[in-house]
Scaffold this motif. Structure first.
Motif, PDB file in Angstrom:
ATOM      1  N   UNK A   4      15.228  19.473  43.963  1.00  0.00           N
ATOM      2  CA  UNK A   4      15.569  19.599  45.378  1.00  0.00           C
ATOM      3  C   UNK A   4      17.073  19.726  45.537  1.00  0.00           C
ATOM      4  N   UNK A   5      17.464  20.515  46.519  1.00  0.00           N
ATOM      5  CA  UNK A   5      18.873  20.665  46.845  1.00  0.00           C
ATOM      6  C   UNK A   5      19.149  20.006  48.189  1.00  0.00           C
ATOM      7  N   UNK A   6      20.433  19.723  48.415  1.00  0.00           N
ATOM      8  CA  UNK A   6      20.851  19.251  49.731  1.00  0.00           C
ATOM      9  C   UNK A   6      22.161  19.933  50.076  1.00  0.00           C
ATOM     10  N   UNK A   7      22.449  19.966  51.364  1.00  0.00           N
ATOM     11  CA  UNK A   7      23.683  20.576  51.840  1.00  0.00           C
ATOM     12  C   UNK A   7      24.307  19.671  52.899  1.00  0.00           C
ATOM     13  N   UNK A  47      22.403  19.773  43.773  1.00  0.00           N
ATOM     14  CA  UNK A  47      21.062  19.349  43.409  1.00  0.00           C
ATOM     15  C   UNK A  47      20.965  17.836  43.550  1.00  0.00           C
ATOM     16  N   UNK A  48      19.811  17.369  43.990  1.00  0.00           N
ATOM     17  CA  UNK A  48      19.570  15.933  44.064  1.00  0.00           C
ATOM     18  C   UNK A  48      19.166  15.437  42.681  1.00  0.00           C
ATOM     19  N   UNK A  55      18.374   9.351  52.286  1.00  0.00           N
ATOM     20  CA  UNK A  55      19.129   8.248  52.894  1.00  0.00           C
ATOM     21  C   UNK A  55      20.307   7.792  52.034  1.00  0.00           C
ATOM     22  N   UNK A  56      20.276   8.075  50.744  1.00  0.00           N
ATOM     23  CA  UNK A  56      21.337   7.633  49.836  1.00  0.00           C
ATOM     24  C   UNK A  56      22.435   8.665  49.612  1.00  0.00           C
TER      25      UNK A  56
END
Length: 57
Positions: A4-7, A47-48, A55-56
């Motif tokens: 999973x990715x985050x932005x 990337x996570x 939440x972290x």
């Protein structure tokens, strides 16, 4: 291996956004200040890790 990715997005530094910066969404709603996706720019993407949750981050 899938992941999973985050932005992270931040308000663009333009005069029109001055009233919105560093204020909560609830405050902006209370004052009827509209939020638009075009007001934001992506400043970071990654990337996570397997042990991270949103939440972290």
């Amino acid at each position: 291996m899938a992941g999973n990715q985050f932005a992270v997005y931040q308000l663009r530094e333009i005069p029109e956004n001055r009233k919105k910066r560093f204020r909560s969404y609830a405050e902006l709603q209370k004052e009827h200040i509209q939020i638009r996706y075009t007001d934001y720019k992506q400043v970071y993407r990654s990337w996570m890790r397997y042990d991270e949750i949103p939440d972290n981050i």
